[in-house]
Design a protein around this motif. Structure first.
Motif, PDB file in Angstrom:
ATOM      1  N   MET A   1       0.939  -1.235  -0.036  1.00  0.00           N
ATOM      2  CA  MET A   1       0.039  -0.034  -0.104  1.00  0.00           C
ATOM      3  C   MET A   1       0.899   1.202  -0.088  1.00  0.00           C
ATOM      4  N   ARG A  42      -3.667   5.193   9.431  1.00  0.00           N
ATOM      5  CA  ARG A  42      -3.270   3.927   9.806  1.00  0.00           C
ATOM      6  C   ARG A  42      -3.351   3.574  10.971  1.00  0.00           C
ATOM      7  N   ASN A  47      -2.371  -2.817   7.581  1.00  0.00           N
ATOM      8  CA  ASN A  47      -1.153  -2.726   6.321  1.00  0.00           C
ATOM      9  C   ASN A  47      -1.249  -1.426   5.761  1.00  0.00           C
ATOM     10  N   ASN A  48      -1.939  -0.559   6.087  1.00  0.00           N
ATOM     11  CA  ASN A  48      -2.125   0.718   5.417  1.00  0.00           C
ATOM     12  C   ASN A  48      -1.157   1.826   5.746  1.00  0.00           C
ATOM     13  N   VAL A 236     -10.359   1.944   4.272  1.00  0.00           N
ATOM     14  CA  VAL A 236      -8.891   1.500   3.664  1.00  0.00           C
ATOM     15  C   VAL A 236      -8.378   0.807   4.741  1.00  0.00           C
ATOM     16  N   SER A 239      -9.457  -2.521   4.701  1.00  0.00           N
ATOM     17  CA  SER A 239      -9.496  -3.478   3.506  1.00  0.00           C
ATOM     18  C   SER A 239     -10.844  -3.538   2.590  1.00  0.00           C
ATOM     19  N   LEU A 241     -11.965  -1.706   0.049  1.00  0.00           N
ATOM     20  CA  LEU A 241     -11.226  -0.711  -0.910  1.00  0.00           C
ATOM     21  C   LEU A 241     -12.309  -0.232  -1.919  1.00  0.00           C
ATOM     22  N   THR A 275      -3.666   5.523  -4.067  1.00  0.00           N
ATOM     23  CA  THR A 275      -3.272   4.373  -2.902  1.00  0.00           C
ATOM     24  C   THR A 275      -4.225   3.451  -3.073  1.00  0.00           C
ATOM     25  N   GLU A 278      -4.050   1.437  -6.424  1.00  0.00           N
ATOM     26  CA  GLU A 278      -3.002   0.398  -6.234  1.00  0.00           C
ATOM     27  C   GLU A 278      -3.177  -0.670  -5.339  1.00  0.00           C
ATOM     28  N   ALA A 279      -3.672  -0.569  -4.341  1.00  0.00           N
ATOM     29  CA  ALA A 279      -4.110  -1.633  -3.565  1.00  0.00           C
ATOM     30  C   ALA A 279      -4.833  -2.524  -4.099  1.00  0.00           C
ATOM     31  N   GLN A 280      -5.546  -2.376  -5.196  1.00  0.00           N
ATOM     32  CA  GLN A 280      -6.585  -3.153  -5.925  1.00  0.00           C
ATOM     33  C   GLN A 280      -5.816  -3.912  -6.986  1.00  0.00           C
ATOM     34  N   ASN A 311       4.784   7.589  -3.373  1.00  0.00           N
ATOM     35  CA  ASN A 311       3.605   6.972  -4.125  1.00  0.00           C
ATOM     36  C   ASN A 311       3.900   6.564  -5.755  1.00  0.00           C
TER      37      ASN A 311
END
Length: 366
Positions: A1, A42, A47-48, A236, A239, A241, A275, A278-280, A311
């Motif tokens: 992430m 976070r 994991n964020n 986020v 999770s 997303l 972000t 990206e996580a997806q 990023n």
């Protein structure tokens, strides 16, 4: 992430023309259950990699009530009220200087003075500052109690539950519940804030200017944007997303319309959308948004330019563009070191380590 851009945390009241405003919310007859705050970015163990500090927007909740005591020239100030105002300003200055124990001592004295002269507005504002201070110190249970007390006084003073100041405090409470892992209450709080503001905006959309000013409309829309942003960051961290992406898109639209393309928060939200994508694993789409964020950050000398650089480098890494990723990671690291941002430095170094592993793997496969 990816790292997420930092949202400014303030001590004292938030300007109605600054970044996102503050918030409010709560369901009828359930004040003791919900009440909210800006959600942490976070959470420990998640994991964020949020660049946004898990903090609170110490806002103008209740300020609309107490400001009349300070600014209404027709009302006049008693010596007792002038003394209270002096102590409130002194406490906010102590908070801004990081002198939390001194601020707490001043606020307890201020509360005694407010009760003594029976100024409900001063009592409300003092409780709100005490709650904000407790949150800033990580005393979440105490902050929750103090915010509930603030809301109880506001209700007794006739403040409606769709009033922006009421929703601000409710949003803070939702963030407290998020920090305490009381997820059902956190979700209920965030959703109530958003629903209340959606309904309010719809109800007020046809009111004439003499009944609802343009600034008041803007304040309410920006408050909705903050609520959407806060809830998205919570999602986020948990999770969820796709839902978070939808909320970020709505918040970005509001920010662009009300504060403009070059506003720092617009840049933040573009980066946050990157972000989530990206996580997806949607790296091309993520690159489109982070590129927009980086271009705007360059134009405006954005304070989190180094975060956005990191990023972009991470997304390039996922796209296997190792040459550009390495170059941008190194630039991001230099700027993060100049900013003395240890969180960003750590995550950028992680990215460089991963890049080295991928380069080694490529060489071995040749």
């Amino acid at each position: 992430m990816l790292l997420r851009t930092v949202q400014r945390v303030c001590a004292g009241s938030v300007s109605r023309r600054g970044i996102w405003r503050s918030c409010r919310m709560v369901a009828p007859a359930r004040v003791s259950q919900y009440v909210c705050v800006q959600s942490p970015g976070r959470q420990d163990g998640s994991n964020n990699r949020s660049g946004r500090a898990p903090g609170i927007v110490v806002s103008a909740a209740a300020f609309s009530l107490f400001s009349k005591l300070v600014e209404d020239k027709d009302e006049g100030l008693t010596p007792e009220e002038e003394n209270i105002i002096y102590h409130l300003k002194k406490s906010k200055l102590s908070i801004m200087k990081g002198e939390m124990e001194e601020a707490e001592e001043i606020l307890h004295k201020t509360l005694h003075l407010a009760h003594k002269c029976q100024s409900k507005r001063a009592i409300i504002y003092t409780y709100d500052l005490m709650a904000n201070l407790a949150f800033l110190r990580g005393e979440y249970n105490n902050a929750e109690k103090l915010f509930k007390t603030t809301l109880a006084y506001m209700i007794n003073e006739g403040v409606k539950q769709d009033d922006n100041s009421f929703i601000e405090i409710s949003l803070k409470m939702a963030s407290i519940y998020a920090a305490l892992d009381k997820n059902d209450l956190a979700v209920a709080g965030f959703q109530f804030c958003i629903l209340s503001l959606d309904e309010k905006i719809e109800k007020e959309k046809d009111l004439p200017e003499d009944l609802l000013t343009a600034e008041e409309r803007t304040n309410t829309r920006l408050l909705l944007g903050l609520c959407l942003d806060s809830y998205a960051r919570y999602l986020v961290a948990n999770s969820q997303l796709l839902h978070a992406q939808t909320l970020y898109e709505k918040a970005l639209r509001i920010c662009r319309e009300e504060q403009g393309e070059l506003h720092p928060q617009t840049v933040n939200l573009l980066s946050d959308l990157a972000t989530v994508l990206e996580a997806q694993g949607r790296f091309d789409e993520a690159y489109t948004y982070v590129k927009q964020a980086l271009d705007l950050a360059q134009k405006t000398d954005h304070p989190n330019y180094h975060v956005i650089l990191g990023n972009m480098a991470t997304i390039l890494l996922h796209q296997e563009n190792l040459v550009d990723a390495e170059r941008i990671f190194k630039e991001a690291l230099t700027k993060a070191e100049e900013k003395k941002d240890p969180g960003s430095i750590y995550h950028i170094q992680e990215g460089l380590s991963e890049l080295t592993r991928r380069k080694t793997a490529q060489e071995q496969n040749l």
